[in-house]
Design a protein around this motif. Structure first.
Motif, PDB file in Angstrom:
ATOM      1  N   LYS B 190      16.840  38.084 -12.604  1.00 55.85           N
ATOM      2  CA  LYS B 190      16.942  37.515 -13.955  1.00 55.85           C
ATOM      3  C   LYS B 190      17.200  35.997 -13.869  1.00 55.85           C
ATOM      4  N   GLU B 191      18.077  35.611 -12.940  1.00 55.20           N
ATOM      5  CA  GLU B 191      18.390  34.186 -12.791  1.00 55.20           C
ATOM      6  C   GLU B 191      17.168  33.407 -12.317  1.00 55.20           C
ATOM      7  N   ARG B 192      16.421  34.009 -11.380  1.00 53.96           N
ATOM      8  CA  ARG B 192      15.259  33.308 -10.822  1.00 53.96           C
ATOM      9  C   ARG B 192      14.166  33.122 -11.856  1.00 53.96           C
ATOM     10  N   MET B 193      14.182  33.974 -12.915  1.00 49.47           N
ATOM     11  CA  MET B 193      13.114  33.901 -13.908  1.00 49.47           C
ATOM     12  C   MET B 193      13.384  32.883 -15.009  1.00 49.47           C
ATOM     13  N   VAL B 194      14.565  32.270 -14.998  1.00 48.83           N
ATOM     14  CA  VAL B 194      14.896  31.318 -16.061  1.00 48.83           C
ATOM     15  C   VAL B 194      13.870  30.185 -16.099  1.00 48.83           C
ATOM     16  N   VAL B 195      13.271  29.991 -17.283  1.00 48.83           N
ATOM     17  CA  VAL B 195      12.283  28.928 -17.428  1.00 48.83           C
ATOM     18  C   VAL B 195      12.995  27.634 -17.800  1.00 48.83           C
ATOM     19  N   MET B 196      12.699  26.569 -17.085  1.00 58.81           N
ATOM     20  CA  MET B 196      13.234  25.246 -17.449  1.00 58.81           C
ATOM     21  C   MET B 196      12.052  24.359 -17.763  1.00 58.81           C
ATOM     22  N   ARG B 197      11.972  23.906 -19.009  1.00 65.52           N
ATOM     23  CA  ARG B 197      10.842  23.065 -19.382  1.00 65.52           C
ATOM     24  C   ARG B 197      11.063  21.642 -18.875  1.00 65.52           C
ATOM     25  N   ALA B 198       9.968  21.027 -18.452  1.00 62.27           N
ATOM     26  CA  ALA B 198      10.079  19.627 -18.051  1.00 62.27           C
ATOM     27  C   ALA B 198      10.264  18.801 -19.321  1.00 62.27           C
ATOM     28  N   THR B 199      11.071  17.769 -19.239  1.00 64.68           N
ATOM     29  CA  THR B 199      11.315  16.952 -20.426  1.00 64.68           C
ATOM     30  C   THR B 199      10.428  15.723 -20.387  1.00 64.68           C
ATOM     31  N   ARG B 200      10.268  15.117 -21.540  1.00 64.78           N
ATOM     32  CA  ARG B 200       9.423  13.941 -21.584  1.00 64.78           C
ATOM     33  C   ARG B 200      10.268  12.691 -21.781  1.00 64.78           C
ATOM     34  N   THR B 310      27.644  28.158 -16.942  1.00 58.00           N
ATOM     35  CA  THR B 310      28.196  27.191 -17.895  1.00 58.00           C
ATOM     36  C   THR B 310      27.136  26.720 -18.902  1.00 58.00           C
ATOM     37  N   SER B 311      25.863  26.741 -18.506  1.00 60.05           N
ATOM     38  CA  SER B 311      24.827  26.309 -19.450  1.00 60.05           C
ATOM     39  C   SER B 311      24.325  27.493 -20.281  1.00 60.05           C
ATOM     40  N   LYS B 312      25.005  28.622 -20.163  1.00 62.25           N
ATOM     41  CA  LYS B 312      24.616  29.865 -20.862  1.00 62.25           C
ATOM     42  C   LYS B 312      23.172  30.242 -20.552  1.00 62.25           C
ATOM     43  N   GLY B 313      22.855  30.201 -19.250  1.00 58.71           N
ATOM     44  CA  GLY B 313      21.552  30.708 -18.824  1.00 58.71           C
ATOM     45  C   GLY B 313      20.396  29.750 -18.962  1.00 58.71           C
ATOM     46  N   LYS B 314      20.677  28.456 -19.151  1.00 58.71           N
ATOM     47  CA  LYS B 314      19.563  27.509 -19.317  1.00 58.71           C
ATOM     48  C   LYS B 314      19.136  26.870 -17.992  1.00 58.71           C
ATOM     49  N   ILE B 315      20.029  26.872 -17.009  1.00 56.33           N
ATOM     50  CA  ILE B 315      19.692  26.240 -15.730  1.00 56.33           C
ATOM     51  C   ILE B 315      19.364  27.327 -14.703  1.00 56.33           C
ATOM     52  N   ASN B 316      18.228  27.180 -14.072  1.00 57.58           N
ATOM     53  CA  ASN B 316      17.804  28.134 -13.061  1.00 57.58           C
ATOM     54  C   ASN B 316      18.508  27.793 -11.736  1.00 57.58           C
ATOM     55  N   PRO B 317      19.300  28.737 -11.204  1.00 54.04           N
ATOM     56  CA  PRO B 317      20.090  28.411 -10.006  1.00 54.04           C
ATOM     57  C   PRO B 317      19.246  28.035  -8.792  1.00 54.04           C
ATOM     58  N   LEU B 318      17.962  28.417  -8.811  1.00 57.14           N
ATOM     59  CA  LEU B 318      17.115  28.076  -7.651  1.00 57.14           C
ATOM     60  C   LEU B 318      17.075  26.575  -7.397  1.00 57.14           C
ATOM     61  N   ILE B 319      17.165  25.761  -8.469  1.00 56.05           N
ATOM     62  CA  ILE B 319      17.020  24.313  -8.241  1.00 56.05           C
ATOM     63  C   ILE B 319      18.159  23.763  -7.372  1.00 56.05           C
ATOM     64  N   GLY B 320      19.255  24.531  -7.266  1.00 59.00           N
ATOM     65  CA  GLY B 320      20.356  24.109  -6.399  1.00 59.00           C
ATOM     66  C   GLY B 320      19.927  23.959  -4.948  1.00 59.00           C
ATOM     67  N   ALA B 321      18.964  24.771  -4.539  1.00 57.08           N
ATOM     68  CA  ALA B 321      18.507  24.714  -3.144  1.00 57.08           C
ATOM     69  C   ALA B 321      17.864  23.372  -2.819  1.00 57.08           C
ATOM     70  N   LYS B 336       7.740  26.748  -5.809  1.00 57.72           N
ATOM     71  CA  LYS B 336       6.960  27.928  -5.403  1.00 57.72           C
ATOM     72  C   LYS B 336       7.733  29.212  -5.639  1.00 57.72           C
ATOM     73  N   GLU B 337       9.022  29.201  -5.254  1.00 59.71           N
ATOM     74  CA  GLU B 337       9.850  30.408  -5.439  1.00 59.71           C
ATOM     75  C   GLU B 337       9.940  30.757  -6.920  1.00 59.71           C
ATOM     76  N   GLY B 338      10.164  29.736  -7.742  1.00 63.46           N
ATOM     77  CA  GLY B 338      10.306  29.976  -9.179  1.00 63.46           C
ATOM     78  C   GLY B 338       9.040  30.583  -9.770  1.00 63.46           C
ATOM     79  N   GLN B 339       7.892  30.055  -9.342  1.00 61.17           N
ATOM     80  CA  GLN B 339       6.639  30.545  -9.916  1.00 61.17           C
ATOM     81  C   GLN B 339       6.304  31.951  -9.422  1.00 61.17           C
ATOM     82  N   LYS B 340       6.895  32.319  -8.295  1.00 58.56           N
ATOM     83  CA  LYS B 340       6.666  33.657  -7.770  1.00 58.56           C
ATOM     84  C   LYS B 340       7.189  34.708  -8.754  1.00 58.56           C
ATOM     85  N   TYR B 341       8.275  34.388  -9.429  1.00 60.36           N
ATOM     86  CA  TYR B 341       8.903  35.366 -10.324  1.00 60.36           C
ATOM     87  C   TYR B 341       8.481  35.187 -11.769  1.00 60.36           C
ATOM     88  N   ASN B 342       7.948  34.022 -12.100  1.00 59.10           N
ATOM     89  CA  ASN B 342       7.516  33.783 -13.467  1.00 59.10           C
ATOM     90  C   ASN B 342       6.424  32.726 -13.414  1.00 59.10           C
TER      91      ASN B 342
END
Lengths: 74, 379
Positions: B190-200, B310-321, B336-342
């Motif tokens: 579930k955590e790996r599937m969190v979508v984070m949109r790129a900002t402009r 703390t962000s109530k599910g808005k930050i995908n923990p994968l980016i920590g790596a 790549k890992e993120g796109q594998k799950y979503n």
């Protein structure tokens, strides 16, 4: 229903893999965007027919630029 | 007459007669490094000159690393003076766009968490009986940053230079293999599937010019021992962002970085003399370096999980790596890992933020470590 696919990342369009009139399934690869020297696949947001394409190969895109339009269910 | 011929021949054979087992092993090691660089595309710009330098220094009687040997001359001029890694840093600064960090300042935290491995490994090396200075050099492999590791090792533990830099560079190229299993083990689907949109959001030019200046002055005041590292990377970045010295920026990012990479690579290879390199200590250093990078990844992902909560599910923990400084490899791994799950998830820009922060983080971590050791009177 028309569904717009916008660019998820800034970068350069490397390849447009579909044309207007093509029928695609959800999650089919439709484009490749080069960003940060990495090739990123872009997938169709829904199944349907491509009705418009907003970019050409080698175009620079920003986040939220229109890539293509899909007529859902088409 | 016949005797003269025989003597002449024995002259040609002398090299073979002086060849020791350790030299043979190291020539094979050099060939393996060349193979990895040429055939497997593992950091070829570094592994090719390092591998060849390793072969050169293990050919007996040529004495390339003895006083006046050409490898010794290059080594003394650039590594002992720490000039090569610093010149590379100017180039890295000129190549790196820090705006993804400025757009999303929370990634600074991830860039800091990605350095935990340095300190944990430092402790581990001390526990294994390495001296303080050796342990510092081993821990800094966890910076996952070649020039930082070389700078610190050349200054405080030059006898470990070969082992430390080979560990740093080979693990950096293995990031795509080392990281994903750790990322998967520490996160839920579930955590790996969190979508984070790129900002402009765009960062203003003034901010991008002020950033290297502020970091240099503040960082330098906090950890003066690390100012050479921080100052050079930020000089390169200032030149890039101000746009007024395009020729210098290009020269730093291309010509200077290329020339120095060649000289750096060959002199690192030259430290891999069989007599010095083939010790159990080297194997322990390679193992500790591996642990350091695993710990970095784990700490980054764990902080990512904290931010997820703390962000109530808005930050995908994968980016920590991506909080380590292997730039931009680890950001690509995260994408790549993120796109594998979503398939509709593009973590690239957020991961780049964490990754660029990791780049600064590793330099600051090394600087802080040196300043603390100085304060303790160890160096």
């Amino acid at each position: 229903m028309k569904i717009e696919l916008t660019s998820p990342i800034p970068g350069k369009i490397m390849k447009v893999l579909v044309g207007v009139g093509d029928v695609v399934n959800e999650d089919d690869e439709v484009m490749k965007i080069e960003s940060m020297k990495m090739e990123n696949p872009v997938y169709a947001p829904a199944a349907g027919t491509i009705t418009a394409i907003g970019v050409r190969e080698n175009d620079e895109v920003e986040v939220d630029d229109l890539l293509l339009v899909i007529e859902e269910g088409g | 007459m016949l005797e003269a011929f025989a003597n002449g021949f024995s002259g040609l054979l002398a090299g073979f007669l002086h060849l020791q087992l350790s030299n043979v092993v190291m020539i094979i090691v050099g060939c393996v490094l060349l193979y990895l660089g040429i055939k497997k595309d593992f950091e070829p710009l570094l592994l090719v000159p390092i591998g060849f330098g390793c072969i050169l220094v293990n050919i007996p009687l040529a004495n390339l690393m003895e006083p006046h040997g050409f490898l010794r001359t290059i080594y003394d001029a650039g590594i002992m003076t720490e000039l090569f890694p610093l010149l590379i840093f100017v180039g890295i600064g000129a190549m790196t766009d820090f705006s993804p960090v400025l757009e999303n300042p929370v990634t600074f935290l991830l860039g800091a968490a990605g350095q935990c491995g340095i300190f944990l490994t430092l402790g581990l090396a001390l526990a294994l009986g390495f001296t303080e200075l050796d342990a510092v050099a081993i821990g800094v492999i966890g910076a996952c940053d070649g020039p930082t590791a070389i700078y610190v090792t050349a200054k405080y533990a030059p006898h470990l230079l070969g082992a430390v830099s080979v560990a740093a560079y080979s693990y950096m190229s293995l990031v795509p293999v080392i990281q994903p299993p750790i990322m998967r083990a520490l996160t839920t689907e579930k955590e790996r599937m969190v979508v984070m949109r790129a900002t402009r959001k765009s960062v203003s030019k003034t901010t991008r010019i002020l950033f290297p200046l502020v970091i240099t002055i503040l960082g330098g005041l906090i950890a003066p021992m690390g100012l050479p590292l921080l100052g050079t990377i930020m000089l390169g970045n200032l030149m890039r962002e101000c746009g007024a010295v395009e020729r210098l920026t290009k020269a730093s990012a291309n010509e200077i970085a290329n020339v120095v990479t060649l000289l750096l690579g060959i002199s690192i290879g030259a430290t891999m003399d069989g007599k010095i390199f083939l010790q159990t200590q080297t194997l322990i250093i390679l193992a500790l370096g591996f642990i350091a990078i695993c710990l970095d990844t784990a700490c980054g992902v764990l902080l990512g999980k904290v931010l997820y909560v703390t962000s109530k599910g808005k930050i995908n923990p994968l980016i920590g790596a991506a909080g380590i400084s292997a730039f931009p490899m680890s950001a690509r791994v995260v994408m790549k890992e993120g796109q594998k799950y979503n398939k509709k998830n593009y973590l690239l820009m957020h991961a780049m933020g964490a990754n660029a922060a990791g780049q600064i983080g590793s330099v600051i971590a090394a600087a802080v470590m040196l300043s603390v050791l100085k304060g303790m009177g160890i160096i």
